[in-house]
Every structure is written in C-alpha cells, then in structure tokens.
Design an enzyme around this catalytic site. Sequence first.
Site, short mmCIF file in Angstrom:
data_model
loop_
_atom_site.label_atom_id
_atom_site.label_comp_id
_atom_site.label_asym_id
_atom_site.label_seq_id
_atom_site.Cartn_x
_atom_site.Cartn_y
_atom_site.Cartn_z
N SER A 75 0.86 -1.19 0.00
CA SER A 75 0.00 0.00 0.00
C SER A 75 0.89 1.24 0.00
CB SER A 75 -0.87 0.03 1.25
OG SER A 75 -1.50 1.29 1.40
N TYR A 112 -1.68 -0.29 10.50
CA TYR A 112 -1.95 -0.68 9.11
C TYR A 112 -0.76 -0.35 8.22
CZ TYR A 112 -3.79 -0.98 4.42
OH TYR A 112 -3.95 -1.31 3.09
#
Length: 256
Positions: free
Chosen positions: A141, A154
């Site tokens: 990501s 995250y």
Amino acid sequence: MTPKKVVFITGATSGFGRATARRFAQAGWALVLTGRREDRLQALKEELHDHVPVHCAVLDVRDAQAVATVVDNLPPDFGQVTALINNAGLALAPEGAPDVALEDWHTMIDTNVTGLVNVTHALLPRLIKTGAGATIVNIGSIAGQWPYPGSHVYGATKAFVQQFSYNLRCDLVSTGVRVTDLAPGMAETEFTLVRTKGNQAASDQLYRGADPLTAEDIAGQIHYIVTLPPHICINRLEVMPQRQAWSPFLVHRETA
Ligand code: NDP
Ligand code: 8X3
C-alpha cells in the site's frame, strides 16, 4: 494440451482479489480462489468455471496449519502454481492510535503480516519448482511508504510487506521466481467499509468525487506484472488515482 497456468489468490471474495480472479479467467488461467466467505467463493466459481478450471478453498490466512493443509491438498491440475497473489488484508480503526483497541492492531498484524508469511511459506516450494516466470505479487500500500494520521499499525504492516518482498527477491534470485510489492493508493472496494466496521456513508463520502482506482484497475496491474517476460521483475509498483497526491507535513501548533 498444454496445462493451464495456475494463479493462487488470497482474499478472492471481494475487491482486488475477486477482480483479479476475473482478469486471469479472461486470460485462460486456472484459478485457486481462497477467502473466508464460502458463499462468495462459490458464487465466483459458478461465474467462472465454465471458462476455466476453478478450485476454491475456504481459508483464513491467519491459521498457518489451515494454510498448509489447503496447499498440501491442491488437486493435481492446480498443484503447479505460477503466480501467488498475496492480497488478503485489511485496515481497521481509522481513529488515532490512542483510541484503538489492541485487538484491532493484532488483527491487522495477524492478517497482513502473519497471514501473508504463512501463505508465502507454504507455496514457496511449488513456486520454486515452477521456476522462471513464477511470480509472487504482494499487495502492499502507499501506507507502507507514506505516513498519515490513523494509519498506525496498518501502514506498518504494509511497510513489512515492502521489505519482506525485497528480502525475498534476494533469497529467490537464483530460482527464477519474481517478487513484486504492488502498492495501491485509494481504491474503491469494501476496504473502507471494513475499516469503519460497516459505515457505508463514511465509505461513500471518502470516495465521492475522488475518481478512485477500481478493483479492475489493480487486477490489470497484477496481470501485467505476472505476464511480463520472465527476465523482467518489477520490484515495487506504486499506483494512485490521478486525483490523489501527498500532503504537507503535519504540524501541531499551540494555541495562544
Ligand atoms: P476488500 O475488503 O474488498 O477485500 C479484502 C479481502 O481480504 C476479502 O476478500 C477478504 O475475504 C480477505 N481477507 C481479509 N481477512 C482475511 C483473512 N483473515 N483470511 C483470508 N482472507 C481475508 O478490500 P481490498 O480488495 O481493497 O483489499 C485487498 C488488499 O489490498 C488488502 O491487503 C488491502 O490492505 C490492500 N489495499 C487496499 C487499498 C484500497 O484502497 N482499497 C489500497 C492499498 C492496498 P474474506 O472476508 O471472505 O476472508
Ligand atoms: C489503502 C490505501 O490510502 O487508505 O492501503 O492507506 S490508504
């Protein structure tokens, strides 16, 4: 007849994983589809199995024993895996770190780090046997590279994905197996619905007017990476919507 190439996809029940299954089916690959939601796996199998061979396995990637069992029991026609798409993952708790339940941090680590490692470890022997042209695509990501408020664990799990991908590259360099960290930016899937624990309005608001990436955009990038000539390896590919970019550093000022 030449056997079909096999792609093994984690998190095929939604978003990028489901779109990737459809993209590889279009290209004639045999599919191993995994995820926790059996009804969705079956629906996808119904949709695609007239076109290509499909093998489904209900799988929680956090369970190393279950991962090993699924891989050990792949039917012979699905046993020689050419591409592993390590896609299963999630973000939780968009609020700031002080307000996050510890359990949510653990769930992200267990899924995005431990789960990805479990699947990679189980499939490595088969990928190495396939050799030149085999590819592992790890879905990282932009959050693995760029910090932002509310990303806490995250983003850290996705930083792990990046470094693990690079380190795997080193250890696999003599095997022909390629490894890519594919790092998408904002993409409209069920991702924000999961992150907000079911807040559809928050999800709609995030994507409204932003012309976000689609699951199909990312599936196309995955297919591109996997089908490059075997001597080419994309180490990291960061993809954002045109309307997304970096923002200035955060500064907290005292009020007078
Ligand atoms: P979705 O929520 O639409 O899909 C997530 C998938 O992961 C589902 O198929 C879900 O299947 C699966 N999954 C979650 N937990 C587990 C688990 N424990 N075991 C097995 N499968 C699991 O989101 P996306 O498609 O957007 O997300 C896919 C990946 O892309 C994730 O790794 C995410 O972090 C990453 N990503 C997403 C971005 C975005 O903006 N959408 C941007 C950058 C990266 P099931 O619940 O059936 O198990
Ligand atoms: C998901 C993209 O921008 O929400 O990995 O972190 S972002």
